[in-house]
Scaffold this motif. Structure first.
Motif, mmCIF file in Angstrom:
data_model
loop_
_atom_site.group_PDB
_atom_site.id
_atom_site.type_symbol
_atom_site.label_atom_id
_atom_site.label_comp_id
_atom_site.label_asym_id
_atom_site.label_seq_id
_atom_site.Cartn_x
_atom_site.Cartn_y
_atom_site.Cartn_z
ATOM 1 N N ALA A 108 -52.546 -57.069 -69.511
ATOM 2 C CA ALA A 108 -51.950 -57.105 -68.172
ATOM 3 C C ALA A 108 -50.430 -57.079 -68.246
ATOM 4 O O ALA A 108 -49.761 -56.504 -67.380
ATOM 5 C CB ALA A 108 -52.425 -58.344 -67.427
ATOM 6 N N GLN A 113 -45.789 -51.167 -63.748
ATOM 7 C CA GLN A 113 -45.900 -51.423 -62.319
ATOM 8 C C GLN A 113 -46.240 -50.172 -61.524
ATOM 9 O O GLN A 113 -46.855 -50.268 -60.457
ATOM 10 C CB GLN A 113 -44.593 -52.031 -61.805
ATOM 11 N N LEU A 116 -49.788 -50.010 -60.821
ATOM 12 C CA LEU A 116 -50.320 -51.069 -59.976
ATOM 13 C C LEU A 116 -49.951 -50.912 -58.510
ATOM 14 O O LEU A 116 -50.610 -51.484 -57.639
ATOM 15 C CB LEU A 116 -49.794 -52.434 -60.457
ATOM 16 N N LEU A 120 -52.091 -52.239 -55.080
ATOM 17 C CA LEU A 120 -51.497 -53.381 -54.402
ATOM 18 C C LEU A 120 -51.124 -53.037 -52.966
ATOM 19 O O LEU A 120 -51.324 -53.842 -52.044
ATOM 20 C CB LEU A 120 -50.248 -53.843 -55.159
ATOM 21 N N ILE A 143 -48.563 -61.502 -61.652
ATOM 22 C CA ILE A 143 -47.925 -60.772 -62.749
ATOM 23 C C ILE A 143 -47.251 -61.730 -63.730
ATOM 24 O O ILE A 143 -47.426 -61.625 -64.950
ATOM 25 C CB ILE A 143 -46.907 -59.762 -62.190
#
Length: 270
Positions: A108, A113, A116, A120, A143
C-alpha cells in the motif's frame, strides 16, 4: 583530520540545503523594481512586504491555513491511533497471517496516488463526501496509517514480553496493557510518526487538488497551485506565496524538533 572533514562536509550540505530558502526570503521582501534592478541574488534595498500582504488577501490565506492545519492535525492524530491499534494486534497479538498482512501494508505504501485517485473520487461521490475536508482526512488517515502499521508492527514485535506478562499478572486486560504499558513506552516512536504525518499531509497536493474544488475548502498547497495556474504573478509575489506556504510547516517542525530528536535517539538506543 577526519572529524574536520566530516564537519566541513556537513556545513557545505547545510548551506546547499538552506540556500533555496534564503533566496525565497530575499525575493519575497523585494519590490518588483528592486528584483529587476538587482536580480534574484542581490540584497533588497529595502524591506518590501506589499507582495506578501497582497498574496495573503488575494487567496484568503488565513482560511487556507486553517484548512491545512485542521486536515493535517486530524490526520496525524487519527493515523497514529489507527497505526498503534493495528500494530498492537500484529506485533504483540500475533494474529494469524501476520506476515501477509504486513506485506499488504508495505504494498500500500508503494501504490502511486495516481492509481488511487479515481476510485477515491468515485467513492467520495457515492457517499456524498466529495469536496469536504472529512473526505481528505479519511483518505490520508488510511494512507499514512499504512506506513505507520508497517513500521510499528516491526517495533512492537520486539516489545519485551516480560513487561506485558507482568502487567497481565497485575490484572491488566488487553486494553489496559495497550494504553498503560505499550503506548507510554512506545511514545518516542509515536511522536516521530505524529510529526512526520503532519508534515507529509501538509505538503500533499495531488489528491487535495482533486477532492477539494471549492475555494472555501482548499489547502495551502492547492491554493498556491491554483493561483499560479490561473493568474499571472511576478516573481516576488511567487516568492511570497512560496514563503507563506512553507513557513507553517517549518514552524511546526521547530516546535516539535526536540520531540523528534528524542524519539529518533530513543529508537536508535533500542
Amino acid at each position: 583530520m577526519r572529524k574536520n572533514l566530516v564537519t566541513g562536509l556537513l556545513v557545505v550540505l547545510a548551506v546547499v540545503t538552506l540556500l533555496p530558502f534564503v533566496l525565497i526570503v530575499l525575493n519575497a521582501i523585494k519590490s518588483p523594481d528592486d528584483y529587476t534592478t538587482r536580480g534574484p541574488l542581490g540584497l533588497p534595498s529595502q524591506v518590501y512586504l506589499r507582495g506578501i500582504v497582497d498574496f495573503w488577501e488575494r487567496v484568503d490565506f488565513g482560511e487556507k491555513l486553517f484548512n491545512s492545519t485542521v486536515i493535517a492535525g486530524a490526520v496525524a492524530v487519527l493515523a497514529v491511533v489507527v497505526s498503534i491499534l493495528m500494530a498492537y494486534a500484529l506485533g504483540i497479538g500475533r494474529i494469524k497471517g501476520r506476515m501477509w498482512i504486513v506485506a499488504v501494508f508495505l504494498l500500500a505504501n508503494l501504490m502511486p496516488q495516481e492509481a488511487l485517485v479515481y476510485p477515491l473520487y468515485f467513492l467520495a461521490k457515492e457517499v456524498d463526501l466529495y469536496d469536504t475536508k472529512l473526505a481528505v482526512i479519511i483518505i490520508f488517515t488510511a494512507i499514512q496509517s499504512a506506513f505507520g502499521v508497517y513500521l510499528l508492527s516491526s517495533v512492537l514485535s520486539t516489545f519485551p514480553r516480560e513487561i506485558i506478562e507482568a502487567a497481565r499478572i497485575d490484572g491488566a486486560n488487553r486494553w489496559q496493557v495497550l494504553w498503560r504499558v505499550v503506548v507510554p513506552l512506545s511514545w518516542p516512536t509515536l511522536s516521530v510518526l505524529l510529526v512526520f504525518f503532519f508534515i507529509w499531509t501538509w505538503n500533499e497536493f495531488f489528491i487535495p487538488m482533486i477532492m477539494l474544488i471549492s475555494n472555501d475548502n482548499q489547502t495551502v498547497p492547492v491554493a498556491l497551485g491554483v493561483l499560479q495556474g490561473q493568474r499571472l504573478m511576478d516573481i516576488t509575489s511567487q516568492s511570497a506565496s512560496a514563503l507563506l506556504g512553507i513557513v507553517p510547516a517549518v514552524v511546526f517542525f521547530l516546535i516539535f524538533q526536540r520531540t523528534l530528536t528524542r524519539g529518533i535517539a530513543v529508537g536508535a538506543v533500542k
